[in-house]
Scaffold this motif. Structure first.
Motif, PDB file in Angstrom:
ATOM      1  N   GLY A  11       0.816  -1.211   0.000  1.00 62.36           N
ATOM      2  CA  GLY A  11       0.000   0.000   0.000  1.00 62.36           C
ATOM      3  C   GLY A  11       0.851   1.263   0.000  1.00 62.36           C
ATOM      4  O   GLY A  11       0.528   2.243  -0.680  1.00 62.36           O
ATOM      5  N   ALA A  12       1.927   1.259   0.761  1.00 70.69           N
ATOM      6  CA  ALA A  12       2.827   2.414   0.787  1.00 70.69           C
ATOM      7  C   ALA A  12       3.390   2.666  -0.609  1.00 70.69           C
ATOM      8  O   ALA A  12       3.405   3.805  -1.090  1.00 70.69           O
ATOM      9  CB  ALA A  12       3.955   2.193   1.795  1.00 70.69           C
ATOM     10  N   LEU A  13       3.834   1.612  -1.275  1.00 73.81           N
ATOM     11  CA  LEU A  13       4.366   1.761  -2.627  1.00 73.81           C
ATOM     12  C   LEU A  13       3.302   2.277  -3.579  1.00 73.81           C
ATOM     13  O   LEU A  13       3.561   3.165  -4.389  1.00 73.81           O
ATOM     14  CB  LEU A  13       4.939   0.434  -3.124  1.00 73.81           C
ATOM     15  N   ARG A  14       2.098   1.753  -3.477  1.00 73.13           N
ATOM     16  CA  ARG A  14       0.995   2.211  -4.352  1.00 73.13           C
ATOM     17  C   ARG A  14       0.697   3.691  -4.149  1.00 73.13           C
ATOM     18  O   ARG A  14       0.257   4.369  -5.066  1.00 73.13           O
ATOM     19  CB  ARG A  14      -0.267   1.385  -4.090  1.00 73.13           C
ATOM     20  N   ARG A  15       0.905   4.170  -2.937  1.00 71.54           N
ATOM     21  CA  ARG A  15       0.661   5.585  -2.637  1.00 71.54           C
ATOM     22  C   ARG A  15       1.867   6.463  -2.987  1.00 71.54           C
ATOM     23  O   ARG A  15       1.893   7.654  -2.671  1.00 71.54           O
ATOM     24  CB  ARG A  15       0.321   5.769  -1.159  1.00 71.54           C
ATOM     25  N   GLY A  16       2.883   5.875  -3.615  1.00 72.29           N
ATOM     26  CA  GLY A  16       4.049   6.653  -4.021  1.00 72.29           C
ATOM     27  C   GLY A  16       5.095   6.828  -2.945  1.00 72.29           C
ATOM     28  O   GLY A  16       5.972   7.691  -3.049  1.00 72.29           O
ATOM     29  N   ARG A  17       5.051   6.015  -1.911  1.00 73.63           N
ATOM     30  CA  ARG A  17       6.008   6.097  -0.805  1.00 73.63           C
ATOM     31  C   ARG A  17       7.111   5.061  -0.979  1.00 73.63           C
ATOM     32  O   ARG A  17       6.879   3.960  -1.467  1.00 73.63           O
ATOM     33  CB  ARG A  17       5.322   5.849   0.534  1.00 73.63           C
ATOM     34  N   THR A  18       8.304   5.408  -0.527  1.00 66.52           N
ATOM     35  CA  THR A  18       9.445   4.499  -0.556  1.00 66.52           C
ATOM     36  C   THR A  18       9.418   3.625   0.691  1.00 66.52           C
ATOM     37  O   THR A  18       9.060   4.081   1.770  1.00 66.52           O
ATOM     38  CB  THR A  18      10.753   5.311  -0.605  1.00 66.52           C
ATOM     39  N   ILE A  19       9.815   2.361   0.522  1.00 64.13           N
ATOM     40  CA  ILE A  19      10.025   1.469   1.660  1.00 64.13           C
ATOM     41  C   ILE A  19      11.490   1.039   1.638  1.00 64.13           C
ATOM     42  O   ILE A  19      12.153   1.099   0.596  1.00 64.13           O
ATOM     43  CB  ILE A  19       9.080   0.245   1.666  1.00 64.13           C
ATOM     44  N   GLU A  20      11.992   0.640   2.791  1.00 64.59           N
ATOM     45  CA  GLU A  20      13.404   0.287   2.879  1.00 64.59           C
ATOM     46  C   GLU A  20      13.619  -0.781   3.934  1.00 64.59           C
ATOM     47  O   GLU A  20      12.722  -1.085   4.721  1.00 64.59           O
ATOM     48  CB  GLU A  20      14.244   1.528   3.190  1.00 64.59           C
ATOM     49  N   GLN A  21      14.853  -1.318   3.927  1.00 64.32           N
ATOM     50  CA  GLN A  21      15.202  -2.339   4.903  1.00 64.32           C
ATOM     51  C   GLN A  21      16.703  -2.312   5.153  1.00 64.32           C
ATOM     52  O   GLN A  21      17.509  -2.332   4.215  1.00 64.32           O
ATOM     53  CB  GLN A  21      14.801  -3.725   4.395  1.00 64.32           C
ATOM     54  N   PHE A  22      17.076  -2.270   6.431  1.00 63.57           N
ATOM     55  CA  PHE A  22      18.478  -2.357   6.826  1.00 63.57           C
ATOM     56  C   PHE A  22      18.919  -3.802   6.680  1.00 63.57           C
ATOM     57  O   PHE A  22      18.225  -4.719   7.124  1.00 63.57           O
ATOM     58  CB  PHE A  22      18.642  -1.888   8.274  1.00 63.57           C
ATOM     59  N   LEU A  23      20.077  -4.023   6.057  1.00 63.98           N
ATOM     60  CA  LEU A  23      20.536  -5.381   5.768  1.00 63.98           C
ATOM     61  C   LEU A  23      21.712  -5.834   6.634  1.00 63.98           C
ATOM     62  O   LEU A  23      22.018  -7.017   6.671  1.00 63.98           O
ATOM     63  CB  LEU A  23      20.915  -5.504   4.292  1.00 63.98           C
ATOM     64  N   GLY A  24      22.387  -4.919   7.291  1.00 64.19           N
ATOM     65  CA  GLY A  24      23.476  -5.318   8.164  1.00 64.19           C
ATOM     66  C   GLY A  24      24.848  -4.908   7.676  1.00 64.19           C
ATOM     67  O   GLY A  24      25.001  -3.999   6.862  1.00 64.19           O
ATOM     68  N   ALA A  25      25.840  -5.611   8.188  1.00 63.66           N
ATOM     69  CA  ALA A  25      27.243  -5.284   7.951  1.00 63.66           C
ATOM     70  C   ALA A  25      27.656  -5.547   6.508  1.00 63.66           C
ATOM     71  O   ALA A  25      27.130  -6.425   5.832  1.00 63.66           O
ATOM     72  CB  ALA A  25      28.127  -6.092   8.897  1.00 63.66           C
ATOM     73  N   ALA A  26      28.633  -4.773   6.081  1.00 62.60           N
ATOM     74  CA  ALA A  26      29.241  -4.918   4.756  1.00 62.60           C
ATOM     75  C   ALA A  26      30.690  -4.460   4.884  1.00 62.60           C
ATOM     76  O   ALA A  26      31.112  -4.001   5.946  1.00 62.60           O
ATOM     77  CB  ALA A  26      28.501  -4.064   3.726  1.00 62.60           C
ATOM     78  N   GLY A  27      31.432  -4.568   3.817  1.00 63.79           N
ATOM     79  CA  GLY A  27      32.806  -4.073   3.824  1.00 63.79           C
ATOM     80  C   GLY A  27      33.786  -5.064   4.396  1.00 63.79           C
ATOM     81  O   GLY A  27      33.546  -6.266   4.415  1.00 63.79           O
ATOM     82  N   ARG A  28      34.898  -4.517   4.868  1.00 68.01           N
ATOM     83  CA  ARG A  28      35.999  -5.316   5.409  1.00 68.01           C
ATOM     84  C   ARG A  28      36.299  -4.845   6.826  1.00 68.01           C
ATOM     85  O   ARG A  28      35.919  -3.743   7.203  1.00 68.01           O
ATOM     86  CB  ARG A  28      37.250  -5.120   4.546  1.00 68.01           C
ATOM     87  N   PRO A  29      37.005  -5.647   7.600  1.00 72.13           N
ATOM     88  CA  PRO A  29      37.341  -5.219   8.971  1.00 72.13           C
ATOM     89  C   PRO A  29      38.086  -3.877   9.012  1.00 72.13           C
ATOM     90  O   PRO A  29      37.873  -3.081   9.915  1.00 72.13           O
ATOM     91  CB  PRO A  29      38.219  -6.347   9.512  1.00 72.13           C
TER      92      PRO A  29
END
Length: 142
Positions: A11-29
């Protein structure tokens, strides 16, 4: 409630709103980063954009859009890799989940993924992605 049910996310997308999700760590130490994905309505349907940023935040600075890109030499304010487009919102969410490992029950409205990042910081920045099930309040069985 932080997480959107499937129908609320659609419904949010249909109303023109963005949705998102945090996925966690990336990169190198030696250069830690984080990832999040967004599904963004556009004139041609829906864009799926993957963001990878330097993990420069903490308890008092967790606005993800202010973090610098992890692998970019440019000073662009709006970064992210467009990984796909879709004609409808269901397909866009399915593509985002399949291509990034996003969990169906962890979509949030734009600007709320930073709360999951803050949880990530408070948990000691674990190397594994966040749990696939949203946090649920214990049920009252009296």
């Amino acid at each position: 409630m932080r997480y959107l049910t499937g129908s609320f996310a659609l419904g949010a997308l249909r109303r023109g709103r963005t949705i998102e999700q945090f996925l966690g760590a990336a990169g190198r130490p030696d250069r830690p980063g984080i990832r999040w994905v967004e599904v963004r309505p556009s004139a041609s349907g829906y864009l799926i954009v993957l963001h990878t940023a330097e993990d420069v935040g903490g308890e008092h600075f967790h606005d993800l859009v202010e973090f610098p890109a992890l692998d970019s030499d440019s000073e662009e304010e709006d970064f992210g890799q467009e990984i796909a487009t879709a004609q409808d919102e269901s397909a866009a969410m399915a593509i985002a989940e399949a291509s990034t490992g996003a969990a169906p029950g962890r979509w949030v409205n734009a600007g709320i993924a930073q709360d999951d990042y803050l949880d990530f910081v408070r948990a000691g920045r674990p190397p594994h992605p966040p749990a696939t099930e949203p946090h649920q309040a214990p049920s009252d069985r009296s």
